[in-house]
Design a protein around this motif. Structure first.
Motif, PDB file in Angstrom:
ATOM      1  N   LYS A  92       2.149 -21.525  34.072  1.00  0.00           N
ATOM      2  CA  LYS A  92       3.030 -21.293  35.219  1.00  0.00           C
ATOM      3  C   LYS A  92       2.933 -19.868  35.757  1.00  0.00           C
ATOM      4  O   LYS A  92       3.458 -19.573  36.817  1.00  0.00           O
ATOM      5  CB  LYS A  92       4.488 -21.568  34.828  1.00  0.00           C
ATOM      6  N   ASP A  93       2.287 -18.968  34.988  1.00  0.00           N
ATOM      7  CA  ASP A  93       2.231 -17.574  35.420  1.00  0.00           C
ATOM      8  C   ASP A  93       0.907 -16.952  35.004  1.00  0.00           C
ATOM      9  O   ASP A  93       0.233 -17.427  34.093  1.00  0.00           O
ATOM     10  CB  ASP A  93       3.394 -16.789  34.809  1.00  0.00           C
ATOM     11  N   TRP A  94       0.559 -15.862  35.658  1.00  0.00           N
ATOM     12  CA  TRP A  94      -0.664 -15.123  35.395  1.00  0.00           C
ATOM     13  C   TRP A  94      -0.568 -14.370  34.077  1.00  0.00           C
ATOM     14  O   TRP A  94       0.476 -13.833  33.746  1.00  0.00           O
ATOM     15  CB  TRP A  94      -0.916 -14.115  36.520  1.00  0.00           C
ATOM     16  N   ALA A  95      -1.677 -14.296  33.351  1.00  0.00           N
ATOM     17  CA  ALA A  95      -1.775 -13.507  32.117  1.00  0.00           C
ATOM     18  C   ALA A  95      -2.798 -12.394  32.340  1.00  0.00           C
ATOM     19  O   ALA A  95      -3.868 -12.632  32.902  1.00  0.00           O
ATOM     20  CB  ALA A  95      -2.223 -14.383  30.951  1.00  0.00           C
ATOM     21  N   GLU A  96      -2.442 -11.194  31.909  1.00  0.00           N
ATOM     22  CA  GLU A  96      -3.375 -10.070  32.027  1.00  0.00           C
ATOM     23  C   GLU A  96      -4.451 -10.197  30.957  1.00  0.00           C
ATOM     24  O   GLU A  96      -4.146 -10.349  29.780  1.00  0.00           O
ATOM     25  CB  GLU A  96      -2.622  -8.758  31.849  1.00  0.00           C
ATOM     26  N   VAL A  97      -5.722 -10.151  31.377  1.00  0.00           N
ATOM     27  CA  VAL A  97      -6.822 -10.223  30.419  1.00  0.00           C
ATOM     28  C   VAL A  97      -7.561  -8.898  30.294  1.00  0.00           C
ATOM     29  O   VAL A  97      -8.279  -8.689  29.320  1.00  0.00           O
ATOM     30  CB  VAL A  97      -7.821 -11.355  30.748  1.00  0.00           C
ATOM     31  N   ALA A  98      -7.387  -7.999  31.267  1.00  0.00           N
ATOM     32  CA  ALA A  98      -7.999  -6.664  31.190  1.00  0.00           C
ATOM     33  C   ALA A  98      -7.249  -5.726  32.112  1.00  0.00           C
ATOM     34  O   ALA A  98      -6.743  -6.124  33.165  1.00  0.00           O
ATOM     35  CB  ALA A  98      -9.468  -6.710  31.582  1.00  0.00           C
ATOM     36  N   ARG A  99      -7.173  -4.469  31.666  1.00  0.00           N
ATOM     37  CA  ARG A  99      -6.596  -3.391  32.484  1.00  0.00           C
ATOM     38  C   ARG A  99      -7.599  -2.244  32.411  1.00  0.00           C
ATOM     39  O   ARG A  99      -7.895  -1.741  31.336  1.00  0.00           O
ATOM     40  CB  ARG A  99      -5.239  -2.958  31.960  1.00  0.00           C
ATOM     41  N   PHE A 100      -8.111  -1.834  33.559  1.00  0.00           N
ATOM     42  CA  PHE A 100      -9.167  -0.835  33.612  1.00  0.00           C
ATOM     43  C   PHE A 100      -8.602   0.560  33.840  1.00  0.00           C
ATOM     44  O   PHE A 100      -7.704   0.745  34.674  1.00  0.00           O
ATOM     45  CB  PHE A 100     -10.161  -1.182  34.713  1.00  0.00           C
ATOM     46  N   THR A 101      -9.134   1.533  33.102  1.00  0.00           N
ATOM     47  CA  THR A 101      -8.717   2.929  33.275  1.00  0.00           C
ATOM     48  C   THR A 101      -9.723   3.732  34.087  1.00  0.00           C
ATOM     49  O   THR A 101      -9.393   4.806  34.568  1.00  0.00           O
ATOM     50  CB  THR A 101      -8.522   3.605  31.908  1.00  0.00           C
ATOM     51  N   ASN A 102     -10.924   3.205  34.258  1.00  0.00           N
ATOM     52  CA  ASN A 102     -11.949   3.880  35.051  1.00  0.00           C
ATOM     53  C   ASN A 102     -11.422   4.080  36.477  1.00  0.00           C
ATOM     54  O   ASN A 102     -10.959   3.131  37.106  1.00  0.00           O
ATOM     55  CB  ASN A 102     -13.214   3.017  35.058  1.00  0.00           C
ATOM     56  N   PRO A 103     -11.494   5.308  37.016  1.00  0.00           N
ATOM     57  CA  PRO A 103     -10.995   5.555  38.368  1.00  0.00           C
ATOM     58  C   PRO A 103     -11.637   4.675  39.441  1.00  0.00           C
ATOM     59  O   PRO A 103     -11.035   4.400  40.470  1.00  0.00           O
ATOM     60  CB  PRO A 103     -11.313   7.029  38.621  1.00  0.00           C
ATOM     61  N   ALA A 104     -12.856   4.221  39.201  1.00  0.00           N
ATOM     62  CA  ALA A 104     -13.547   3.383  40.177  1.00  0.00           C
ATOM     63  C   ALA A 104     -13.060   1.932  40.162  1.00  0.00           C
ATOM     64  O   ALA A 104     -13.457   1.137  41.010  1.00  0.00           O
ATOM     65  CB  ALA A 104     -15.054   3.423  39.922  1.00  0.00           C
ATOM     66  N   LEU A 105     -12.209   1.574  39.211  1.00  0.00           N
ATOM     67  CA  LEU A 105     -11.734   0.189  39.094  1.00  0.00           C
ATOM     68  C   LEU A 105     -10.214   0.092  39.199  1.00  0.00           C
ATOM     69  O   LEU A 105      -9.570  -0.669  38.487  1.00  0.00           O
ATOM     70  CB  LEU A 105     -12.204  -0.407  37.763  1.00  0.00           C
ATOM     71  N   GLN A 106      -9.644   0.847  40.132  1.00  0.00           N
ATOM     72  CA  GLN A 106      -8.189   0.857  40.280  1.00  0.00           C
ATOM     73  C   GLN A 106      -7.687  -0.003  41.429  1.00  0.00           C
ATOM     74  O   GLN A 106      -6.495  -0.256  41.537  1.00  0.00           O
ATOM     75  CB  GLN A 106      -7.692   2.298  40.470  1.00  0.00           C
ATOM     76  N   GLN A 107      -8.597  -0.453  42.288  1.00  0.00           N
ATOM     77  CA  GLN A 107      -8.195  -1.269  43.440  1.00  0.00           C
ATOM     78  C   GLN A 107      -9.095  -2.501  43.530  1.00  0.00           C
ATOM     79  O   GLN A 107      -9.857  -2.674  44.469  1.00  0.00           O
ATOM     80  CB  GLN A 107      -8.288  -0.441  44.719  1.00  0.00           C
TER      81      GLN A 107
END
Length: 101
Positions: free
Chosen positions: A62-77
């Motif tokens: 029923k809801d989205w699950a986070e599978v990755a969170r990027f810290t690289n500045p090029a992957l913020q948007q």
């Protein structure tokens, strides 16, 4: 056997589906944030993104699950994404980071 598409309304973006034979349509789920991009896997998993987070919706969830969170500045948007036919690779598009403040 439906076609899926993103539709903007007053409260954001929704993922909708339509049966091309019957013309019947329905809302599948709200897309995260203001992102209008998504990708399906062959097994029916759905990926999307919000900011620097890659999100997954499994069939029946029923809801989205986070599978990755990027810290690289090029992957913020993150925006567009694609899944390889075998499901073992993902391609991501992100806006270029702005100049340091």
């Amino acid at each position: 056997r439906t076609i899926s598409y993103a539709q903007r309304d007053a409260s954001g973006m929704s993922l909708r589906s339509i049966d091309p034979v019957t013309g019947q349509g329905e809302t599948v789920i709200r897309l995260p944030g203001s992102n209008e991009f998504f990708a399906w896997t062959a097994s029916g998993d759905l990926f999307s993104a919000s900011g620097n987070r890659l999100l997954l919706l499994r069939p029946g969830a029923k809801d989205w699950a986070e599978v990755a969170r990027f810290t690289n500045p090029a992957l913020q948007q993150l925006s567009r994404l694609a899944i390889s036919p075998s499901g073992d690779r993902i391609a991501l598009v992100s806006a270029e980071p702005g100049p340091p403040q």
